[in-house]
Each structure stands twice: as structure tokens, then as C-alpha cells.
Design a protein around this motif. Structure first.
Motif, PDB file in Angstrom:
ATOM      1  N   LYS A  44      36.500  49.453  67.295  1.00 37.60           N
ATOM      2  CA  LYS A  44      35.177  48.922  66.930  1.00 37.60           C
ATOM      3  C   LYS A  44      34.475  49.882  65.970  1.00 37.60           C
ATOM      4  O   LYS A  44      33.936  49.471  64.935  1.00 37.60           O
ATOM      5  N   ASP A  45      34.479  51.173  66.311  1.00 36.75           N
ATOM      6  CA  ASP A  45      33.835  52.175  65.460  1.00 36.75           C
ATOM      7  C   ASP A  45      34.519  52.256  64.089  1.00 36.75           C
ATOM      8  O   ASP A  45      33.851  52.383  63.066  1.00 36.75           O
ATOM      9  N   ASP A  46      35.845  52.169  64.092  1.00 38.13           N
ATOM     10  CA  ASP A  46      36.596  52.213  62.844  1.00 38.13           C
ATOM     11  C   ASP A  46      36.160  51.074  61.916  1.00 38.13           C
ATOM     12  O   ASP A  46      35.899  51.289  60.733  1.00 38.13           O
ATOM     13  N   GLY A  47      36.093  49.868  62.452  1.00 36.88           N
ATOM     14  CA  GLY A  47      35.693  48.713  61.644  1.00 36.88           C
ATOM     15  C   GLY A  47      34.274  48.836  61.120  1.00 36.88           C
ATOM     16  O   GLY A  47      33.998  48.542  59.950  1.00 36.88           O
ATOM     17  N   GLU A  48      33.375  49.303  61.987  1.00 38.93           N
ATOM     18  CA  GLU A  48      31.979  49.449  61.562  1.00 38.93           C
ATOM     19  C   GLU A  48      31.813  50.548  60.518  1.00 38.93           C
ATOM     20  O   GLU A  48      31.063  50.394  59.556  1.00 38.93           O
ATOM     21  N   CYS A  49      32.530  51.655  60.699  1.00 34.03           N
ATOM     22  CA  CYS A  49      32.433  52.750  59.722  1.00 34.03           C
ATOM     23  C   CYS A  49      33.085  52.368  58.397  1.00 34.03           C
ATOM     24  O   CYS A  49      32.619  52.758  57.331  1.00 34.03           O
ATOM     25  N   HIS A  50      34.157  51.603  58.474  1.00 30.49           N
ATOM     26  CA  HIS A  50      34.800  51.126  57.251  1.00 30.49           C
ATOM     27  C   HIS A  50      33.822  50.257  56.465  1.00 30.49           C
ATOM     28  O   HIS A  50      33.655  50.431  55.248  1.00 30.49           O
ATOM     29  N   ALA A  51      33.159  49.340  57.159  1.00 33.72           N
ATOM     30  CA  ALA A  51      32.187  48.462  56.490  1.00 33.72           C
ATOM     31  C   ALA A  51      31.002  49.265  55.955  1.00 33.72           C
ATOM     32  O   ALA A  51      30.516  49.010  54.842  1.00 33.72           O
TER      33      ALA A  51
END
Length: 156
Positions: free
Chosen positions: A40-47
Motif C-alpha cells: 500500500k505504501d509503495d503504491g502511494e509513494c509511487h503515485a
């Protein structure tokens, strides 16, 4: 010749994609985050990194780098080389007794030298484009890493 150029472009694109991926930071869940939370954090930080830098690594990896692969002309290097060579050849030929022949030989040699300078200029422009692309990826990954560090991950 065209197959060589296509193959070279493919190899350059592959090398850029591999080198860009090699720069992607490694993320470690330093505070015991679960795999689900890390995803979840990976996806949010990527965005977040994409939005704040304006760089999308997926798009950047799919587009081949801007490469100038055509004939190395347009900068006037060949014409300038031919003129300088002809002038020098005429001087030397005049001393030897045949200025016209000297000018012709000098023009050929000058054209070759100018072509060499044009190819060097073209290669430098291509290297600059690749360096700019790598810099964009590094900018994105710095932003991504900052976001993940802010969420308690160790980034290497």
C-alpha cells in the motif's frame, strides 16, 4: 546499415532500461510493516513521487531515448572541412606546382575530417540525452525514497 542502426538502438534502449531499473531503491520495512502495508505504501509513494516530479518511470522506460542516428550532417562540419582542406591543399599544391590537384586532395581530406567531427558531435548529443533520461529516473527515485522513509522504511 539500417539493421545495424536498429540493432544499436535496441541495445541502447535495453541498456537504459536496465540501468534505470538498477537505480531503483531497495526498501526495507524497518518498523515491522506487513507485506500488505508495504504494498500500500509503495503504491502511494509511487503515485506521490510521480505527481510531485512529473516523471512516470513506466512511460520513461517504454519510450526509447532520443537518438540522432541519421547521417551526421547539418552542422556544416563537412563543408567547413572541405573548404579548409581545399585552401590548404591549394597552398601545398601551388608550392609543388599543381594547385588544382592539391585543392582537390585537400577538399577530400577536409570532408573526411569534417565528417568525423560531425559524428563526434552526434555521439555527444546522444550521450547527453541518455544522461538526461537517467537524471530524470534518479529524481523520481529520490522522491519515492523520501516518501518511503517518511513512512518508516529504510532505503538503500
Amino acid at each position: 546499415m539500417r539493421n545495424l542502426i536498429r540493432t544499436s538502438l535496441g541495445m541502447v534502449a535495453l541498456c537504459v532500461a536496465v540501468s534505470a531499473m538498477a537505480q531503483q531503491p531497495v526498501v526495507y520495512p524497518a518498523k515491522g510493516q506487513s507485506t500488505k502495508q508495504q504494498g500500500k505504501d509503495d503504491g502511494e509513494c509511487h503515485a506521490w513521487a510521480k505527481q510531485n516530479t512529473g516523471i512516470d518511470p513506466a512511460v520513461l522506460a517504454q519510450t526509447p531515448p532520443a537518438q540522432n542516428t541519421g547521417p551526421a550532417v547539418g552542422g556544416g562540419e563537412r563543408v567547413g572541412g572541405a573548404l579548409m582542406g581545399a585552401a590548404g591543399g591549394a597552398l601545398i599544391g601551388g608550392i609543388a606546382g599543381d594547385a588544382g590537384k592539391g585543392a582537390a586532395i585537400g577538399a577530400v581530406v577536409g570532408t573526411m575530417g569534417g565528417g568525423s567531427r560531425a559524428r563526434q558531435k552526434q555521439q555527444a548529443e546522444n550521450q547527453q540525452a541518455q544522461a538526461q533520461r537517467q537524471q530524470q529516473m534518479n529524481t523520481f527515485y529520490r522522491a519515492y525514497g523520501a516518501c518511503m522513509e517518511g513512512r518508516g522504511y529504510t532505503i538503500k
